[in-house]
Design a protein around this motif. Sequence first.
Motif, PDB file in Angstrom:
ATOM      1  N   ASP A  24      -1.597   3.133 -11.844  1.00 20.61           N
ATOM      2  CA  ASP A  24      -1.626   3.071 -10.172  1.00 20.61           C
ATOM      3  C   ASP A  24       0.217   3.490  -9.792  1.00 20.61           C
ATOM      4  O   ASP A  24       0.612   4.408  -9.050  1.00 20.61           O
ATOM      5  CB  ASP A  24      -1.304   1.772  -9.629  1.00 20.61           C
ATOM      6  CG  ASP A  24      -3.204   1.758  -9.112  1.00 20.61           C
ATOM      7  OD1 ASP A  24      -3.614   2.369  -8.892  1.00 20.61           O
ATOM      8  OD2 ASP A  24      -3.321   0.006  -8.624  1.00 20.61           O
ATOM      9  N   PRO A  28       0.967   8.254  -9.174  1.00 22.62           N
ATOM     10  CA  PRO A  28       1.439   9.568  -7.896  1.00 22.62           C
ATOM     11  C   PRO A  28       2.453  10.099  -9.518  1.00 22.62           C
ATOM     12  O   PRO A  28       3.405  11.023  -9.100  1.00 22.62           O
ATOM     13  CB  PRO A  28       2.098   8.756  -6.825  1.00 22.62           C
ATOM     14  CG  PRO A  28       1.411   6.904  -7.887  1.00 22.62           C
ATOM     15  CD  PRO A  28       0.944   7.452  -8.709  1.00 22.62           C
ATOM     16  N   ARG A  60       3.016  11.143  -2.416  1.00 23.47           N
ATOM     17  CA  ARG A  60       3.285  10.423  -3.419  1.00 23.47           C
ATOM     18  C   ARG A  60       4.344   9.916  -3.382  1.00 23.47           C
ATOM     19  O   ARG A  60       4.360   8.791  -4.177  1.00 23.47           O
ATOM     20  CB  ARG A  60       3.172  11.654  -5.048  1.00 23.47           C
ATOM     21  CG  ARG A  60       2.558  12.565  -4.980  1.00 23.47           C
ATOM     22  CD  ARG A  60       0.812  11.960  -5.052  1.00 23.47           C
ATOM     23  NE  ARG A  60      -0.338  12.768  -4.818  1.00 23.47           N
ATOM     24  CZ  ARG A  60      -0.879  12.970  -3.845  1.00 23.47           C
ATOM     25  NH1 ARG A  60      -0.666  11.582  -3.054  1.00 23.47           N
ATOM     26  NH2 ARG A  60      -2.289  13.770  -4.210  1.00 23.47           N
ATOM     27  N   SER A  62       5.705   8.169  -1.126  1.00 20.56           N
ATOM     28  CA  SER A  62       5.368   7.277  -0.087  1.00 20.56           C
ATOM     29  C   SER A  62       4.299   6.027  -1.474  1.00 20.56           C
ATOM     30  O   SER A  62       4.305   4.912  -0.302  1.00 20.56           O
ATOM     31  CB  SER A  62       4.671   8.028   1.331  1.00 20.56           C
ATOM     32  OG  SER A  62       5.140   8.649   1.591  1.00 20.56           O
ATOM     33  N   ASP A  63       3.082   7.297  -1.390  1.00 18.26           N
ATOM     34  CA  ASP A  63       2.568   6.227  -2.263  1.00 18.26           C
ATOM     35  C   ASP A  63       2.977   4.770  -3.071  1.00 18.26           C
ATOM     36  O   ASP A  63       2.492   3.805  -3.965  1.00 18.26           O
ATOM     37  CB  ASP A  63       1.120   6.810  -2.942  1.00 18.26           C
ATOM     38  CG  ASP A  63       0.579   7.907  -2.234  1.00 18.26           C
ATOM     39  OD1 ASP A  63       0.654   7.293  -1.712  1.00 18.26           O
ATOM     40  OD2 ASP A  63       0.517   8.751  -2.834  1.00 18.26           O
ATOM     41  N   ARG A  66       4.597   2.311  -1.397  1.00 16.27           N
ATOM     42  CA  ARG A  66       4.289   1.277  -0.977  1.00 16.27           C
ATOM     43  C   ARG A  66       3.732   0.248  -1.819  1.00 16.27           C
ATOM     44  O   ARG A  66       3.324  -1.187  -1.479  1.00 16.27           O
ATOM     45  CB  ARG A  66       2.093   1.977  -0.368  1.00 16.27           C
ATOM     46  CG  ARG A  66       2.578   2.063   1.367  1.00 16.27           C
ATOM     47  CD  ARG A  66       1.575   2.985   1.911  1.00 16.27           C
ATOM     48  NE  ARG A  66       0.572   4.554   1.321  1.00 16.27           N
ATOM     49  CZ  ARG A  66       1.166   4.913   1.730  1.00 16.27           C
ATOM     50  NH1 ARG A  66       1.992   5.313   2.243  1.00 16.27           N
ATOM     51  NH2 ARG A  66       0.101   5.869   0.667  1.00 16.27           N
ATOM     52  N   LYS A 144      -9.676   4.977   5.025  1.00 14.38           N
ATOM     53  CA  LYS A 144      -9.475   5.273   3.768  1.00 14.38           C
ATOM     54  C   LYS A 144     -10.446   5.881   2.835  1.00 14.38           C
ATOM     55  O   LYS A 144     -10.669   6.894   2.846  1.00 14.38           O
ATOM     56  CB  LYS A 144      -8.346   5.015   2.819  1.00 14.38           C
ATOM     57  CG  LYS A 144      -7.891   4.935   1.363  1.00 14.38           C
ATOM     58  CD  LYS A 144      -7.589   4.050   0.384  1.00 14.38           C
ATOM     59  CE  LYS A 144      -6.248   3.130   1.409  1.00 14.38           C
ATOM     60  NZ  LYS A 144      -6.299   1.639   0.688  1.00 14.38           N
ATOM     61  N   GLY A 200      -3.772   7.865  -4.679  1.00 20.15           N
ATOM     62  CA  GLY A 200      -3.763   7.901  -3.106  1.00 20.15           C
ATOM     63  C   GLY A 200      -4.494   7.130  -2.228  1.00 20.15           C
ATOM     64  O   GLY A 200      -4.496   6.358  -0.777  1.00 20.15           O
ATOM     65  N   GLU A 201      -5.252   6.487  -3.052  1.00 17.59           N
ATOM     66  CA  GLU A 201      -6.361   5.675  -2.510  1.00 17.59           C
ATOM     67  C   GLU A 201      -6.410   4.159  -1.988  1.00 17.59           C
ATOM     68  O   GLU A 201      -6.608   3.419  -2.601  1.00 17.59           O
ATOM     69  CB  GLU A 201      -7.569   5.913  -2.958  1.00 17.59           C
ATOM     70  CG  GLU A 201      -8.602   7.165  -1.880  1.00 17.59           C
ATOM     71  CD  GLU A 201     -10.591   7.301  -2.330  1.00 17.59           C
ATOM     72  OE1 GLU A 201     -10.813   6.943  -2.687  1.00 17.59           O
ATOM     73  OE2 GLU A 201     -10.039   7.957  -1.957  1.00 17.59           O
ATOM     74  N   GLY A 202      -4.975   3.769  -2.834  1.00 13.50           N
ATOM     75  CA  GLY A 202      -4.520   2.625  -2.472  1.00 13.50           C
ATOM     76  C   GLY A 202      -4.477   1.443  -4.004  1.00 13.50           C
ATOM     77  O   GLY A 202      -4.978   2.454  -4.403  1.00 13.50           O
ATOM     78  N   SER A 203      -4.308   0.316  -3.643  1.00 14.55           N
ATOM     79  CA  SER A 203      -3.149  -0.116  -4.826  1.00 14.55           C
ATOM     80  C   SER A 203      -4.885  -0.917  -5.534  1.00 14.55           C
ATOM     81  O   SER A 203      -5.068  -1.647  -6.905  1.00 14.55           O
ATOM     82  CB  SER A 203      -2.645  -0.900  -4.839  1.00 14.55           C
ATOM     83  OG  SER A 203      -2.436  -1.869  -3.996  1.00 14.55           O
TER      84      SER A 203
END
Length: 241
Positions: A24, A28, A60, A62-63, A66, A144, A200-203
């Motif tokens: 993860d 990005p 990216r 921002s990804d 988060r 998402k 970008g689909e979350g961790s």
Amino acid sequence: KQSVAQRMEYEERRRDLISGISHDLRTPLTSIRGYLDRLLEGIATTPQMRKRYLAAMKIRTSDLERLVDSLSEYNRLENSLYRCQMEQVDLKRYIESYLRENRGEAEKENVNIDFSCQDGVYYVLLDTSEFKRVFDNLFTNTIKYRTKRKSQVSIRLRRTDNGIMAELTFSDDGPGVPSESLERIFESFYRADAARTHAGEGSGIGLYLSRLIAEKEKGYIQVESVYGKGSCFSVFLRMEK
């Protein structure tokens, strides 16, 4: 034998954790580096192209931000010394307040929210700032992973177990969760997408944090889902007199 089994389980979780974090972070970063290379090579020959590349790099970063925030929260909640800042609140009023603050953003994302509740008050002990993360995670996942242009979310609050527990259900009309993934969906860094290829689909950590928060607040969370039709998450919290 039990000690060996526990150690093996711990090692497997640790490997999954490191693998998840590595992936993860790398995704990005690879994307940002690619855009930087193109800028340095002069491929972006117009101001519009340069602006587009910079905007993609901002997304990216921002990804990454988060993910770092989630890891910080993960570490804090996993710490056995950490204690939630509990206060007695009316869960019904808390939900109504949350929806007032966030309904506009949800509507902007084409999410329609329907909230219903049995009469009366629902006093529970809650760390309001932590519990907000549970709602944030559920709404984020609805947006998402949806396959439709618009999403429908139904939130229900009722008493259960002869009034001992408050049951909060959050249902959406998204793609649902495959049956083989339901047992593992609250594990850290687990995704139903085993390939982990979607940047970008979350961790894969949001639902694990939601479970930790519910447990810290003397409750629990569970899920029911029909693949292709939607999911229903239920949070149970002990009622206070």
